[in-house]
Design a protein around this motif. Structure first.
Motif, PDB file in Angstrom:
ATOM      1  N   PHE A 231       0.852  -1.218  -0.001  1.00 22.82           N
ATOM      2  CA  PHE A 231      -0.041   0.074   0.067  1.00 22.82           C
ATOM      3  C   PHE A 231       1.078   1.376  -0.110  1.00 22.82           C
ATOM      4  O   PHE A 231       0.621   2.136  -0.760  1.00 22.82           O
ATOM      5  CB  PHE A 231      -0.835  -0.142   1.339  1.00 22.82           C
ATOM      6  N   ALA A 232       1.970   1.395   0.746  1.00 24.36           N
ATOM      7  CA  ALA A 232       2.789   2.086   0.807  1.00 24.36           C
ATOM      8  C   ALA A 232       3.399   2.644  -0.669  1.00 24.36           C
ATOM      9  O   ALA A 232       3.188   3.841  -0.995  1.00 24.36           O
ATOM     10  CB  ALA A 232       3.914   2.072   1.761  1.00 24.36           C
ATOM     11  N   THR A 233       3.661   1.679  -1.202  1.00 22.37           N
ATOM     12  CA  THR A 233       4.410   1.957  -2.750  1.00 22.37           C
ATOM     13  C   THR A 233       3.128   2.246  -3.469  1.00 22.37           C
ATOM     14  O   THR A 233       3.227   3.271  -4.370  1.00 22.37           O
ATOM     15  CB  THR A 233       5.182   0.734  -3.343  1.00 22.37           C
ATOM     16  N   GLN A 234       2.058   1.631  -3.377  1.00 23.82           N
ATOM     17  CA  GLN A 234       0.895   2.284  -4.225  1.00 23.82           C
ATOM     18  C   GLN A 234       0.475   3.850  -4.258  1.00 23.82           C
ATOM     19  O   GLN A 234       0.593   4.547  -5.273  1.00 23.82           O
ATOM     20  CB  GLN A 234      -0.377   1.701  -3.846  1.00 23.82           C
ATOM     21  N   SER A 235       0.341   4.285  -2.861  1.00 25.88           N
ATOM     22  CA  SER A 235       0.317   5.595  -2.763  1.00 25.88           C
ATOM     23  C   SER A 235       1.246   6.479  -3.025  1.00 25.88           C
ATOM     24  O   SER A 235       1.159   7.518  -3.855  1.00 25.88           O
ATOM     25  CB  SER A 235      -0.225   5.752  -1.235  1.00 25.88           C
ATOM     26  N   ILE A 236       2.391   6.063  -3.017  1.00 19.77           N
ATOM     27  CA  ILE A 236       3.579   6.819  -3.042  1.00 19.77           C
ATOM     28  C   ILE A 236       3.657   6.736  -4.869  1.00 19.77           C
ATOM     29  O   ILE A 236       4.008   7.807  -5.384  1.00 19.77           O
ATOM     30  CB  ILE A 236       4.782   6.425  -2.783  1.00 19.77           C
ATOM     31  N   LEU A 237       3.506   5.680  -5.481  1.00 16.16           N
ATOM     32  CA  LEU A 237       3.227   5.612  -6.959  1.00 16.16           C
ATOM     33  C   LEU A 237       2.421   6.661  -7.466  1.00 16.16           C
ATOM     34  O   LEU A 237       3.032   7.371  -8.731  1.00 16.16           O
ATOM     35  CB  LEU A 237       2.946   4.115  -7.261  1.00 16.16           C
ATOM     36  N   ARG A 238       1.160   6.961  -7.151  1.00 16.78           N
ATOM     37  CA  ARG A 238       0.420   8.045  -7.257  1.00 16.78           C
ATOM     38  C   ARG A 238       0.931   9.315  -7.284  1.00 16.78           C
ATOM     39  O   ARG A 238       1.066   9.877  -8.130  1.00 16.78           O
ATOM     40  CB  ARG A 238      -0.863   7.813  -6.493  1.00 16.78           C
ATOM     41  N   ALA A 239       1.692   9.496  -6.094  1.00 13.23           N
ATOM     42  CA  ALA A 239       2.389  10.978  -5.853  1.00 13.23           C
ATOM     43  C   ALA A 239       3.431  10.885  -7.081  1.00 13.23           C
ATOM     44  O   ALA A 239       3.339  11.943  -7.471  1.00 13.23           O
ATOM     45  CB  ALA A 239       3.076  10.739  -4.620  1.00 13.23           C
ATOM     46  N   VAL A 240       4.077   9.875  -7.316  1.00 14.10           N
ATOM     47  CA  VAL A 240       5.205   9.905  -8.438  1.00 14.10           C
ATOM     48  C   VAL A 240       4.542  10.430  -9.658  1.00 14.10           C
ATOM     49  O   VAL A 240       5.276  11.200 -10.431  1.00 14.10           O
ATOM     50  CB  VAL A 240       6.061   8.757  -8.601  1.00 14.10           C
ATOM     51  N   LEU A 241       3.365   9.641  -9.910  1.00 15.66           N
ATOM     52  CA  LEU A 241       2.679   9.917 -11.167  1.00 15.66           C
ATOM     53  C   LEU A 241       2.231  11.430 -11.148  1.00 15.66           C
ATOM     54  O   LEU A 241       2.589  12.166 -12.351  1.00 15.66           O
ATOM     55  CB  LEU A 241       1.478   9.056 -11.333  1.00 15.66           C
ATOM     56  N   ILE A 242       1.592  11.780 -10.219  1.00 16.99           N
ATOM     57  CA  ILE A 242       1.328  13.123 -10.243  1.00 16.99           C
ATOM     58  C   ILE A 242       2.618  14.302 -10.551  1.00 16.99           C
ATOM     59  O   ILE A 242       2.622  14.951 -11.237  1.00 16.99           O
ATOM     60  CB  ILE A 242       0.552  13.674  -9.088  1.00 16.99           C
ATOM     61  N   VAL A 243       3.639  13.991  -9.488  1.00 18.88           N
ATOM     62  CA  VAL A 243       4.930  14.750  -9.877  1.00 18.88           C
ATOM     63  C   VAL A 243       5.436  14.316 -11.090  1.00 18.88           C
ATOM     64  O   VAL A 243       5.771  15.484 -11.825  1.00 18.88           O
ATOM     65  CB  VAL A 243       5.922  14.061  -8.894  1.00 18.88           C
ATOM     66  N   GLY A 244       5.388  13.502 -11.891  1.00 16.50           N
ATOM     67  CA  GLY A 244       5.653  13.256 -13.142  1.00 16.50           C
ATOM     68  C   GLY A 244       4.949  14.013 -14.003  1.00 16.50           C
ATOM     69  O   GLY A 244       5.747  14.468 -15.107  1.00 16.50           O
ATOM     70  N   ILE A 245       3.688  14.125 -13.709  1.00 14.55           N
ATOM     71  CA  ILE A 245       3.045  14.960 -14.851  1.00 14.55           C
ATOM     72  C   ILE A 245       3.298  16.327 -14.937  1.00 14.55           C
ATOM     73  O   ILE A 245       3.510  17.019 -15.872  1.00 14.55           O
ATOM     74  CB  ILE A 245       1.133  14.701 -14.606  1.00 14.55           C
ATOM     75  N   ILE A 246       3.292  16.821 -13.469  1.00  7.29           N
ATOM     76  CA  ILE A 246       3.803  18.122 -13.144  1.00  7.29           C
ATOM     77  C   ILE A 246       5.219  18.459 -14.032  1.00  7.29           C
ATOM     78  O   ILE A 246       5.535  19.449 -14.693  1.00  7.29           O
ATOM     79  CB  ILE A 246       4.003  18.530 -11.704  1.00  7.29           C
ATOM     80  N   LEU A 247       6.028  17.500 -13.800  1.00  2.00           N
ATOM     81  CA  LEU A 247       7.515  17.601 -14.564  1.00  2.00           C
ATOM     82  C   LEU A 247       7.365  17.816 -15.892  1.00  2.00           C
ATOM     83  O   LEU A 247       8.145  18.560 -16.358  1.00  2.00           O
ATOM     84  CB  LEU A 247       8.150  16.217 -13.957  1.00  2.00           C
ATOM     85  N   ILE A 248       6.576  16.853 -16.414  1.00  2.00           N
ATOM     86  CA  ILE A 248       6.577  17.061 -17.828  1.00  2.00           C
ATOM     87  C   ILE A 248       6.156  18.358 -18.198  1.00  2.00           C
ATOM     88  O   ILE A 248       6.460  19.073 -19.179  1.00  2.00           O
ATOM     89  CB  ILE A 248       5.324  16.058 -18.492  1.00  2.00           C
ATOM     90  N   ALA A 249       4.859  18.931 -17.529  1.00  2.00           N
ATOM     91  CA  ALA A 249       4.456  20.399 -17.958  1.00  2.00           C
ATOM     92  C   ALA A 249       5.538  21.277 -17.860  1.00  2.00           C
ATOM     93  O   ALA A 249       5.695  22.116 -18.602  1.00  2.00           O
ATOM     94  CB  ALA A 249       3.180  20.386 -16.923  1.00  2.00           C
ATOM     95  N   ILE A 250       6.290  21.180 -16.650  1.00  2.00           N
ATOM     96  CA  ILE A 250       7.481  21.988 -16.383  1.00  2.00           C
ATOM     97  C   ILE A 250       8.486  22.189 -17.582  1.00  2.00           C
ATOM     98  O   ILE A 250       8.854  23.149 -18.197  1.00  2.00           O
ATOM     99  CB  ILE A 250       8.123  21.666 -15.079  1.00  2.00           C
ATOM    100  N   VAL A 251       8.837  20.841 -17.984  1.00  2.00           N
ATOM    101  CA  VAL A 251       9.683  20.656 -19.211  1.00  2.00           C
ATOM    102  C   VAL A 251       9.121  21.234 -20.378  1.00  2.00           C
ATOM    103  O   VAL A 251       9.951  22.032 -20.913  1.00  2.00           O
ATOM    104  CB  VAL A 251      10.023  19.223 -19.377  1.00  2.00           C
TER     105      VAL A 251
END
Lengths: 501, 171
Positions: A231-251
């Motif tokens: 579960f811990a990895t699951q929730s963090i995976l989602r966080a990573v996904l969101i951060v990733g999308i933000i990152l793409i937007a930034i790039v």
């Protein structure tokens, strides 16, 4: 005073000093860390040993400098019209430069030369990065005389040349812009280019987060159940996904801003057969492209850009003198098919046709698979089996890597093509951004063919085309055809005297 | 106006670079290569000898190191030999060819009208054997330069003259 350079002559006598200081400088630079170490390590240096040692060293250097001075001569061979420099004590080199090949003669003064009161004279010919000949110590008068003598010849040739050029009169007009790159195109370019870089960044970021996550869960959930961990990895995976999308937007935003700032109001205009480019939001830059100097023209386009009908053009010109280290590359960030054709017409006078196509042998794919997948994977398995079994916890990375690399390799193999027409060579390459590099056959400086001995049977081999703007390589094509092309190109280059810059 | 013709070129009739007979390097150059190899080996061995003499623990493992060194030397020797045998050059009417490589065979061809300048280089050892290296430079950067070692000094001078002559003819 008319200085004559017909006889081999040495540099100024004080040149010995210059040579001495240069070798001293070089030596100190090389051995400085060692000297410091030596000094720090041994507190009670035996001065009785060090000082005589230093003296002997300096004396040796002086003798060395003296012989360097003795063996360095230069003169102009009037008969063959060449400038000859001989140098070296043990290893001797004699450089002969044709006078009409000399492009630039620079007279400089370094600090040491300024103190001693002599000048350096450097002779530069086309293309290659380093200075072909350099004299380290020469008086100012002599330097000026030699410079004018060396360039004297070139002027003559240049005049002849410009006469020839002027035969077809070019209507000289005010430069009027014929291509303007709109803001919209720049936005499109900003969104679509540097994609791989963004993906790479994302991947890096992801693995970084993943790494920290592992450390985190290992310490905190050391005795925790598998479920908790999951579960811990699951929730963090989602966080990573969101951060990733933000990152793409930034790039993307960074890409767009960078492209717009750099290339805002990109205007191309014609002037006397040359292309004038001007661009930039805050400070406007200008570049000139002279068609005869163009060596390699690269047209780059990826999948999205093809859909939007935009492409990027890079133009490599023969690097002349001043731009030594950096190749002279000019970028045209975005234009459509028609504008591309207009630009190509200006550079080549026609639109270079693609001509006969050649595909690389399947072994090229095999080899890149071997390099890109099999070797890294075997390292990975070796590491996991013999050193650190924990590595297998990251198997998903290995799988992801294999798929990613395989896709890239397959695409770059599929895109790799050699097109040959009567006057142009076009080499296509790249996985996502597909490059088409166009070379006019007359611009070829040298050709290298290469074949591994086990490729003799299947008759495949590689080709490298050297131009004054860089090399272009095509791997593992049908070797008989490649050799036929080379013969034809050599024939073309050797029978016509094309001005390549 | 010169007589103008624009016949189709029969590619099969063109001179073929792959059929050119290459000239080998001087046998003496092999001696230069060998002596260079020997000097390197000698320096390495002296270094190892000193370590052997100074470090006690090293003595037990020394045999493996000597074997490794021997293998490396043998491979270097074989590769140098192959490289020496495979090197060859040819001067045609309009271009210069140079062949080299160990597992690959590379042939580089420079048309005379693309030569920028020429240099003759004599290493101290080569000079002893009367050999020189002809270096031919183009505007294409270091990857497109030809450096032919192991040519007799006189011949090297002639080659230089030939190249210069060829360059001159272009004007």
């Amino acid at each position: 005073m008319i200085a004559s350079f017909n006889q081999p002559q040495r540099q100024s006598k004080v040149g010995i000093l210059v040579m001495f200081f240069y070798s001293l400088q070089k030596l100190v630079r090389v051995f400085f860390p060692l000297l410091v170490l030596f000094y720090v390590k041994s507190e009670n240096l035996n001065l009785l040993l060090v000082i005589p040692g230093l003296f002997v060293g300096i004396a040796l250097l002086a003798v060395f400098a003296y012989f360097q001075y003795l063996n360095f001569t230069f003169y102009i061979d009037e008969e063959n019209e060449e400038f000859i420099i001989s140098e070296g004590i043990f290893n001797k080199t004699k450089t002969a430069i044709q006078l009409e090949k000399i492009q630039q003669v620079n007279i400089n003064q370094s600090l040491i030369q300024k103190i001693i009161g002599v000048y350096a004279l450097e002779v530069d010919t086309a293309g290659s990065a380093k200075k072909e000949g350099s004299i380290k110590a020469i008086s100012h008068n002599l330097a000026l005389a030699l410079k004018s003598r060396l360039l004297d010849n070139e002027k003559k040739v240049l005049q002849d040349y410009s006469l020839n050029l002027d035969v077809p009169p070019i209507a000289s007009q005010e430069p009027k812009p014929f291509i303007k790159i709109s803001l919209l195109t720049l936005l499109k370019i900003g969104i679509t280019s540097n994609y791989l870089r963004s993906i790479g960044l994302l991947f890096l970021f992801y693995s970084y987060v993943q790494e920290n996550l592992r450390n985190f869960s290992e310490t905190d959930y050391l005795d925790g159940s598998q479920l908790d961990d999951f579960f811990a990895t699951q929730s963090i995976l989602r966080a990573v996904l969101i951060v990733g999308i933000i990152l793409i937007a930034i790039v993307l935003v960074v890409n767009i801003v960078r492209t717009v700032v750099k290339f805002f109001d990109f205007t191309i205009s014609k002037q006397k057969g040359s292309l004038l480019l001007s661009y930039g939001l805050f400070n406007t830059k200008g570049t000139i492209i002279k068609p005869e100097k163009v060596q390699i023209t690269t047209i780059t386009r990826n999948f999205f850009q093809r859909k939007m009908d935009i492409l990027e053009i890079k133009i490599q010109q023969a690097s002349s003198g001043e731009l030594e280290t950096k190749k002279d590359v000019t970028e045209i960030p975005g234009c459509n098919e028609n504008e591309k054709n207009d630009i190509l017409k200006l550079i080549f006078n026609t639109i270079p046709e693609k001509g006969v196509m050649m595909k690389p042998n399947w072994r090229r794919l095999g080899f890149s698979f071997f390099l890109g997948i099999i070797i890294p994977l075997s390292f990975y398995f070796g590491f996991g089996t013999y050193l650190e079994p924990l590595a297998f916890d990251y198997a998903f990375v290995a799988v992801g890597y294999t798929i990613f690399v395989a896709i890239i390799l397959i695409f770059s193999y599929r895109n790799n093509r050699l097109f040959v027409s009567d006057n142009y060579i076009n080499i296509q390459s790249g996985a996502w951004d597909v490059d088409n590099r166009i070379i006019e056959i007359g611009k070829i400086q040298a050709v290298t063919t290469s074949q591994l001995f086990w490729h003799k049977g299947p008759d495949i081999g590689s080709l490298t085309i050297h131009t004054a703007g860089g090399d272009v390589h095509f791997s593992l094509g049908n070797f008989t055809t490649v050799k036929n092309y080379v013969n034809l190109w050599l024939y073309t280059v050797e029978t016509k005297n094309i001005n390549w810059m | 106006m010169e007589q103008f013709s624009n016949n189709t070129i029969d590619i099969k009739q063109l001179p073929r670079f792959e059929t050119v007979a290459f000239q080998k390097l001087e046998p003496n150059y092999w001696k230069v290569v060998l002596i260079n190899l020997f000097i390197t080996v000698a320096i390495l061995s002296i270094g190892l000898g000193i370590v052997y003499y100074l470090v006690d623990e090293f003595r037990k493992e020394a045999i493996y190191l000597v074997i490794t060194l021997g293998v490396i030397i043998a491979i270097t020797f074989v590769f140098s030999r192959i490289s020496f045998v495979k090197k060859g050059f040819a001067f045609r009417e309009h271009d210069v060819l140079f062949k080299n490589g160990i597992i690959a065979t590379n042939t580089i061809i420079i048309p005379y009208n693309r030569v920028q300048h020429v240099a003759l280089h004599e290493g101290w050892l080569s000079r002893y054997f009367g050999l020189a290296k002809v270096e031919i430079f183009t505007a294409g950067g270091s990857s497109s330069d030809i450096k032919i070692p192991g040519i007799e000094k006189e011949q090297a001078e002639k080659i230089k003259q030939l190249l210069m002559g060829k360059i001159q003819q272009q004007l």
